[in-house]
Scaffold this motif. Structure first.
Motif, short mmCIF file in Angstrom:
data_model
loop_
_atom_site.label_atom_id
_atom_site.label_comp_id
_atom_site.label_asym_id
_atom_site.label_seq_id
_atom_site.Cartn_x
_atom_site.Cartn_y
_atom_site.Cartn_z
N ASP A 96 0.83 -1.21 0.00
CA ASP A 96 0.00 0.00 0.00
C ASP A 96 0.86 1.26 0.00
O ASP A 96 0.54 2.26 -0.66
CB ASP A 96 -0.94 0.01 1.20
N PRO B 178 -9.19 -0.36 -7.50
CA PRO B 178 -9.37 0.85 -6.68
C PRO B 178 -8.19 1.81 -6.81
O PRO B 178 -8.36 3.04 -6.86
CB PRO B 178 -9.49 0.30 -5.26
N GLN B 179 -6.97 1.26 -6.87
CA GLN B 179 -5.79 2.10 -7.03
C GLN B 179 -5.78 2.77 -8.41
O GLN B 179 -5.39 3.94 -8.55
CB GLN B 179 -4.51 1.27 -6.85
N ILE C 147 -8.41 3.62 -10.15
CA ILE C 147 -9.40 4.71 -10.09
C ILE C 147 -8.77 5.94 -9.45
O ILE C 147 -8.91 7.07 -9.95
CB ILE C 147 -10.65 4.25 -9.29
N LYS C 148 -8.08 5.73 -8.35
CA LYS C 148 -7.44 6.84 -7.63
C LYS C 148 -6.42 7.55 -8.52
O LYS C 148 -6.34 8.79 -8.55
CB LYS C 148 -6.78 6.30 -6.37
N TYR D 33 -15.01 0.71 -13.52
CA TYR D 33 -16.25 0.59 -12.74
C TYR D 33 -17.11 -0.56 -13.25
O TYR D 33 -17.75 -1.27 -12.47
CB TYR D 33 -17.04 1.90 -12.79
N LEU E 246 -15.81 -3.66 -11.85
CA LEU E 246 -16.14 -3.77 -10.42
C LEU E 246 -17.63 -4.01 -10.18
O LEU E 246 -18.05 -4.22 -9.04
CB LEU E 246 -15.72 -2.49 -9.70
N ASP F 6 -19.87 -1.73 -10.63
CA ASP F 6 -20.47 -0.45 -10.21
C ASP F 6 -21.05 0.21 -11.46
O ASP F 6 -20.44 1.09 -12.07
CB ASP F 6 -19.40 0.43 -9.56
N ASN G 155 -21.72 4.24 -11.67
CA ASN G 155 -20.53 5.05 -11.94
C ASN G 155 -19.99 4.80 -13.34
O ASN G 155 -19.43 5.71 -13.96
CB ASN G 155 -19.45 4.76 -10.90
#
Length: 601
Positions: A113, A144-145, A147-148, A170, A173, A175, A178
């Motif tokens: 991380d 997720p990383q 996306i960030k 997304y 995932l 989602d 989004n």
């Protein structure tokens, strides 16, 4: 001096040659290593990658391949040492991602991380890092990383757009909301990508307007329209309504678009024909009436009038047929019989002959049209319609003259190929099966896929059934029924097919006769009788070519007309699992998933 330059040039040429040869040898070795990797022979692949890396330790490609191979072999410490050695020389962010991923594989989550965070923060210092970092995160499914990283890149590079990357992530995932939002954002950034975005969205929506995905997209678009009435939001919402077969609601959006930019009615015209083709005649008529009220161009106005009259003629009775005839005549009174109104004239000829039962009047009318100042192609259209009317009257030889003239005058054109097909079909109606079959063999290679498919179907019908008996009685009966159907004599056609089914039971034409009769029953809304025919094909002719047709159309009957959707589901499923090469496969899969209640297509 000149000699020295010559020697230097020669040395450079030799060195370049060695360099090129070395590169080619490296590429060969790399291909061998990649093949071992694909086969799962990782130890062999590693030997080759290591040899290449030792010769070129600065090549990132070889380093990444070694790391991937170490990880496949679960030799994570060796991968870590290789990456750390490179980082000590240059702390490149994408290698931080690789090292972090390796720590993750080693279950050192906190170290992983920290490295991910360092890589993402590097985008603040050099925004263009986002491309490599985002791709590395995606490669290792670190979504997720990713996306960030892309969001930080969007902040640092406001003139760039990462909505497509975010939408894809997304979607992976699950989602969907989004994902939809980001696809819509991308349309705002790049409007000419609208059609590509529609294709992406179509994978997640269905004909069922009540699915969560459909609702989510609809709400998103309505909110966007309220906050910023951007034309593309209207287009997307209209498109969504078309997918749901809510043509009336799509029409509302198209009218709003047209009021904002009243340059062309093309989109509204397309929608009218889509509704018409999907049997939503009421909405289609409403749209055509709007076109009549709005259109400035005469050809568009006439097209709308023509389309309304053709819709009205489909289910007209004796009284309404007279009214339709009067409407056609009133249009000719208003707009004249000129080359501009030729499509309307052809439509009227079709109406007179095939609906109003006045073939002689139709021929007389169209012969007058033929004398107008029209192009050779338009002449061919008139001749084609005149020939069709002669076939309707069973004046086959006269019809063949017209068809042959079209074929000779407009060689290799689509209309010439259509005339060629009709020559074969007319010969088939006459019972001249040998000649018809010889013509159809050529048409199988037609540039028009529709003509080619029709030609192949008719050829197979003839070739599969002409040898059942020397008199070819069953095939002649079937051809007679086919002609009666063309003449709109549906009851008589059904009766002739009954003779085929009773007098020639056991012959190869039976499954085709059952199928054709079922389609005629459907035309008369006798759905229960059609159901019996389809069921008989499924029960008795499971190995024949009409089995997937029977599955599909019986499923359609249950789904659309007989209100038995649960009985439709296993029939669609039969096509999906047993007939993957069927022309109905895509539609069957879509409708099966919709009946099953899937939220994603």
């Amino acid at each position: 001096m000149a000699y020295r330059k010559y020697i230097l040039s020669l040395i450079l040429v030799v060195l370049c040659s060695f360099s090129v040869l070395g590169q080619r040898e490296d590429q060969k070795q790399l291909a061998v290593g990649d093949e071992y990797f694909k086969k799962g022979e990782f130890s062999k692949a590693l030997i080759i990658y290591k040899k290449l890396y030792d010769t070129k330790p600065y090549a990132y490609n070889y380093m990444y391949k070694m790391v991937d191979t170490y990880q496949q072999l679960e030799r994570y410490d060796e991968a870590r040492l290789l990456l750390e050695k490179r980082i000590t020389k240059n702390r490149i962010p994408i290698i931080l991602v690789e090292l972090g991923y390796n720590y993750q594989l080693m279950d050192s989550i906190s170290k992983a991380d920290a490295l991910f965070e360092e890589a993402i923060n590097s985008i603040d210092e050099k925004p263009t890092y986002v491309y490599g970092i985002g791709q590395r995160f995606e490669k290792h499914s670190l979504l997720p990383q990713a996306i960030k990283a892309y969001k930080k890149g969007a902040e640092q590079l406001p003139d760039k757009n990462f909505s497509v990357q975010l939408a894809r992530i997304y979607g992976d995932l699950g989602d969907v909301k989004n994902m939809f939002a980001n696809y819509i954002d991308y349309v705002a950034f790049k409007p000419n990508a609208l059609n590509n975005i529609k294709r992406n969205l179509s994978q997640f929506i269905s004909e069922n307007k009540d699915t969560e995905n459909n609702k989510s997209l609809r709400v998103l678009l309505l909110k966007r329209i309220q906050s910023n009435p951007y034309a593309h939001w209207y287009q997307l919402l209209s498109w969504l309504y078309v997918q749901e077969k809510q043509y009336g609601k799509s029409f509302v959006q198209e009218k709003a678009l047209y009021r904002r930019n009243p340059e062309s009615l093309e989109r509204i015209i397309d929608l009218a024909f889509t509704a018409k083709d999907d049997d939503d005649k009421t909405t289609a008529s409403n749209i055509f009436n709007y076109i009549i009220e709005t259109a400035q161009d005469l050809d568009v106005l006439l097209l709308a009038h023509q389309s309304i009259l053709e819709i009205e003629a489909e289910n007209a009775n004796e009284k309404t047929l007279k009214e339709i005839n009067d409407k056609y005549l009133a249009l000719f009174e208003n707009y004249g019989k000129t080359e501009i109104s030729l499509p309307l004239q052809l439509s009227y000829g079709q109406f007179l002959a095939f609906s109003f039962n006045q073939p002689e009047e139709a021929s007389k009318f169209l012969k007058a049209s033929y004398k107008l100042d029209i192009s050779p192609y338009q002449e061919a259209l008139v001749k084609l319609k005149l020939a069709d009317i002669l076939v309707l009257q069973e004046k086959f030889n006269e019809a063949l003259i017209y068809y042959t003239q079209i074929k000779a005058n407009l060689k290799n054109s689509t209309i010439a190929q259509e005339a060629s097909y009709k020559i074969a079909k007319t010969s088939y109606y006459k019972g001249d099966f040998e000649w018809a079959e010889s013509q159809l063999k050529v048409l199988k290679a037609s540039t028009s896929q529709l003509i080619a498919n029709d030609a192949l179907d008719l050829k197979l019908l003839i070739s599969d059934n002409k040898y059942d008996d020397t008199t070819q009685t069953a095939l002649k009966y079937y051809a007679k029924a086919d002609l009666l159907a063309f003449q709109n004599k549906t009851n008589e056609a059904i009766k002739v097919l009954d003779k085929v089914l009773t007098e020639h039971n056991g012959e190869s034409i039976i499954d085709q006769a059952l199928f054709t009769q079922a389609k005629l029953y459907e035309k008369q809304n006798q759905f229960e009788k059609a159901e019996v025919n389809y069921q008989k094909i499924i029960a008795d002719y499971r190995e024949d070519i009409f089995i997937d047709d029977a599955y599909y159309y019986l499923a359609e009957l249950y789904n659309t007309h007989l209100a038995k959707p649960e009985e439709a589901k296993p029939l669609y499923e039969k096509i999906i699992f047993n007939h993957e090469d069927s022309i109905y496969f895509v539609e069957a899969r879509k409708k099966f998933r919709m009946l099953r209640g899937d939220t994603i297509n």
